[in-house]
Design a protein around this motif. Structure first.
Motif: not given
Length: 147
Positions: A33-44
């Motif tokens: 499978a493809k792996l998507v690694i996500a990092t969430a930021h509260f604001h730019e």
């Protein structure tokens, strides 16, 4: 458990979240499978800042260490066997950002670490793994990351 084509994992760069990345990468490799690694930021963050987030619609092509010297999720995922890897930086609270990104990339599995799941604050206020498990409409894998 069926076959997964896209696996999404959330990370904040911490050692515990990198354990989730490693588990997700090994699983994605096993599934092809493809792996998507996500990092969430509260604001730019302002342009030029050391912690500037990539634009949400663009993939990040980081391969080395970040500005704080932490190893990238990409490097950890490669070492764990994943081949098809995409890094995404998303703006927003982690739960909502991960659930939305899961829909956007059509992920069939979302992997998160268990940080906060077994704490008093987590039980009273909610935690990322518990809230993701309630809100996501796909399979969830909660990885034990706390020693």
């Amino acid at each position: 458990m069926g076959s997964y084509r896209t696996v999404l994992v959330g990370t904040d760069g911490s050692d515990s979240s990198m354990k989730a990345v490693e588990h997700a990468a090994a699983f994605a490799a096993q599934q092809g499978a493809k792996l998507v690694i996500a990092t969430a930021h509260f604001h730019e963050v302002e342009k030029g800042s050391w912690s500037r987030a990539a634009a949400p619609e663009k993939s990040s092509d980081r391969r080395a260490e970040d500005a704080l010297g932490r190893e990238s999720g990409y490097k950890r995922a490669r070492a764990a066997g994943a081949q098809d890897i995409l890094e995404r930086s998303v703006i927003g609270a982690p739960v909502e950002a991960l659930v939305k990104l899961a829909e956007d990339v059509e992920a069939e599995l979302l992997v998160v670490g268990d940080v906060g799941l077994d704490t008093t604050a987590g039980r009273l206020l909610g935690s990322v793994p518990a809230d993701v498990a309630r809100k996501a409409k796909i399979d969830i894998l909660i990885v034990h990351t706390v020693d």
